[in-house]
Design a protein around this motif. Structure first.
Motif, PDB file in Angstrom:
ATOM      1  N   TYR A  63       0.870  -1.286  -0.052  1.00  0.00           N
ATOM      2  CA  TYR A  63      -0.087  -0.005   0.130  1.00  0.00           C
ATOM      3  C   TYR A  63       0.669   1.227  -0.079  1.00  0.00           C
ATOM      4  O   TYR A  63       2.274   1.167   0.389  1.00  0.00           O
ATOM      5  N   ASP A  64       0.196   2.433  -0.619  1.00  0.00           N
ATOM      6  CA  ASP A  64       1.114   3.763  -0.412  1.00  0.00           C
ATOM      7  C   ASP A  64       0.692   4.112   0.944  1.00  0.00           C
ATOM      8  O   ASP A  64      -0.252   4.534   1.168  1.00  0.00           O
ATOM      9  N   GLN A  65       1.940   4.503   1.656  1.00  0.00           N
ATOM     10  CA  GLN A  65       1.388   5.500   2.861  1.00  0.00           C
ATOM     11  C   GLN A  65       0.985   6.852   2.501  1.00  0.00           C
ATOM     12  O   GLN A  65       1.221   7.262   1.546  1.00  0.00           O
ATOM     13  N   ARG A  66       0.640   7.527   3.637  1.00  0.00           N
ATOM     14  CA  ARG A  66       0.517   8.977   3.471  1.00  0.00           C
ATOM     15  C   ARG A  66       1.519   9.491   2.900  1.00  0.00           C
ATOM     16  O   ARG A  66       2.624   9.286   2.881  1.00  0.00           O
ATOM     17  N   ASP A  67       1.514  10.575   1.726  1.00  0.00           N
ATOM     18  CA  ASP A  67       2.374  11.209   1.210  1.00  0.00           C
ATOM     19  C   ASP A  67       3.207  10.549   0.139  1.00  0.00           C
ATOM     20  O   ASP A  67       4.005  11.014  -0.563  1.00  0.00           O
ATOM     21  N   THR A  68       2.797   9.089  -0.166  1.00  0.00           N
ATOM     22  CA  THR A  68       3.226   8.710  -1.528  1.00  0.00           C
ATOM     23  C   THR A  68       2.104   8.155  -2.192  1.00  0.00           C
ATOM     24  O   THR A  68       1.015   7.959  -1.938  1.00  0.00           O
ATOM     25  N   GLY A  69       2.675   8.034  -3.740  1.00  0.00           N
ATOM     26  CA  GLY A  69       1.505   7.010  -4.561  1.00  0.00           C
ATOM     27  C   GLY A  69       0.403   7.943  -4.627  1.00  0.00           C
ATOM     28  O   GLY A  69       0.269   9.235  -4.753  1.00  0.00           O
ATOM     29  N   SER A  71      -2.065   7.824  -2.163  1.00  0.00           N
ATOM     30  CA  SER A  71      -2.682   7.998  -1.034  1.00  0.00           C
ATOM     31  C   SER A  71      -2.769   9.795  -0.726  1.00  0.00           C
ATOM     32  O   SER A  71      -2.294  10.573  -1.296  1.00  0.00           O
ATOM     33  N   THR A  72      -3.343   9.875   0.369  1.00  0.00           N
ATOM     34  CA  THR A  72      -3.709  11.491   0.796  1.00  0.00           C
ATOM     35  C   THR A  72      -2.212  12.018   1.047  1.00  0.00           C
ATOM     36  O   THR A  72      -1.161  11.394   1.462  1.00  0.00           O
ATOM     37  N   THR A  73      -2.110  13.289   0.524  1.00  0.00           N
ATOM     38  CA  THR A  73      -0.742  14.131   0.968  1.00  0.00           C
ATOM     39  C   THR A  73      -1.347  15.345   1.705  1.00  0.00           C
ATOM     40  O   THR A  73      -2.339  15.746   1.686  1.00  0.00           O
ATOM     41  N   TYR A  74      -0.339  15.667   1.965  1.00  0.00           N
ATOM     42  CA  TYR A  74      -0.376  16.796   2.955  1.00  0.00           C
ATOM     43  C   TYR A  74       1.057  18.221   2.101  1.00  0.00           C
ATOM     44  O   TYR A  74       1.957  17.525   1.399  1.00  0.00           O
ATOM     45  N   ALA A 193       5.215   9.551 -11.996  1.00  0.00           N
ATOM     46  CA  ALA A 193       4.227   9.869 -12.857  1.00  0.00           C
ATOM     47  C   ALA A 193       2.914   9.498 -11.817  1.00  0.00           C
ATOM     48  O   ALA A 193       1.922  10.331 -12.118  1.00  0.00           O
ATOM     49  N   ARG A 194       2.821   8.836 -11.146  1.00  0.00           N
ATOM     50  CA  ARG A 194       1.648   7.977 -10.457  1.00  0.00           C
ATOM     51  C   ARG A 194       1.362   9.023  -9.276  1.00  0.00           C
ATOM     52  O   ARG A 194       0.358   9.022  -8.759  1.00  0.00           O
ATOM     53  N   ALA A 195       2.211   9.533  -8.575  1.00  0.00           N
ATOM     54  CA  ALA A 195       2.291  10.259  -7.398  1.00  0.00           C
ATOM     55  C   ALA A 195       1.230  11.360  -7.147  1.00  0.00           C
ATOM     56  O   ALA A 195       1.159  12.357  -8.377  1.00  0.00           O
TER      57      ALA A 195
END
Length: 284
Positions: A63-69, A71-74, A193-195
């Motif tokens: 899975y993508d942790q937060r701030d990767t891929g 998933s939710t970013t800040y 490209a995916r992030a």
């Protein structure tokens, strides 16, 4: 031969955020959840590696942790979460996928996540595996002086960002004969490209609160534990892995000959065989 296809990416609403996860193999099989290192999306757990583990009778989750891929970013430099929050995300992934107890595999900096889940939530962990990580104790060897990194690139220049990621991966390989630059470049291109926001990916995991377990330390882990470490690791030289093995009751150490701070394809057979053996006999 039995097929073990990917079940596709899915966005899960967990702890007030969205986390992107992908699974491989039979959901009824023992579950292995793979936690990537800092600034690494789930793509750094290579699809072929996930499929190899699944083909050995495991249900694999990345899975993508937060701030990767995806998933939710800040905002870059402003992550409003702690290591404990990321640990609760892991448990939320398990809940969403119906996994009561998982074999948790944590890489690099996020060995700290494995420590928290192992000490504070032992009922959710069937086993632990720490890859390229450390106790952080005083007196262990410092990183190699060869790891000095270039200044971060302009994130609007995708090619420069890819070059930066590839250069970092090459440095972290520690001169490994197995470093495959074309493969890493392809992976980096996909990752960038995916992030959702690669500026946040580059910055935010290094800015989080790195809190400790509430109930103890490495000596209080009761889950069966495997430590995996490359003998070429320039960031955390091999004594870090040896110290981690010694700190956890009953832990075993697998030294990956020729590997740096990563899991190059050439060592997958050894890694997968050890992981499958380690996760025998304890169903999730």
């Amino acid at each position: 031969m039995t097929s073990h296809p990917s079940h596709g990416e899915q966005l899960l609403k967990i702890n007030g955020v969205e986390l992107c996860a992908e699974t491989f193999g039979d959901p009824a099989a023992p579950a292995i959840v793979l936690v990537a290192g800092s600034a690494a999306s789930m793509l750094w757990w290579d699809t072929d590696l996930c499929e190899q583990i699944a083909a050995r009778g495991r249900f694999v989750v990345r899975y993508d942790q937060r701030d990767t891929g995806r998933s939710t970013t800040y905002p870059p430099g402003q992550p409003s979460y702690s290591l404990t929050d990321l640990t609760l995300d892991l448990l939320g992934i398990q809940d969403a996928l119906g996994i009561e107890r998982a074999h948790v595999v944590c890489q690099s900096m996020f060995g700290g996540l494995g420590l928290i889940v192992g000490v504070d939530h032992p009922d959710r962990v069937a086993s632990l595996t720490f890859v390229s990580t450390s106790t952080g104790a005083d007196g262990l060897p410092p990183p190699s002086s060869d790891l000095a990194m270039a200044a971060e690139p302009d994130v609007s220049d995708r090619a420069a960002v890819v070059d930066y990621v590839v250069a970092g991966a090459k440095a972290y390989a520690g001169g490994s004969p197995y470093f495959d630059e074309p493969a890493i470049r392809t992976l980096a291109e996909r990752d960038v490209a995916r992030a959702k926001n690669y500026a946040s990916t580059l910055a935010n995991h290094y800015a989080i609160e790195f809190d400790e377990p509430a109930r103890g330390g490495f000596g209080d882990i009761v889950a069966p534990t495997l430590v995996v470490h490359g003998d070429h690791d320039p960031l955390l030289p091999l004594p870090h892995g040896e110290a981690l093995r010694d700190a956890i009751p009953g832990a075993e150490l697998l030294v990956l000959k020729g590997a740096g701070h990563d899991l190059p394809r050439a060592v997958w057979d050894d890694f997968v065989s050890a992981l499958v053996l380690h996760t025998e006999g304890t169903r999730s």
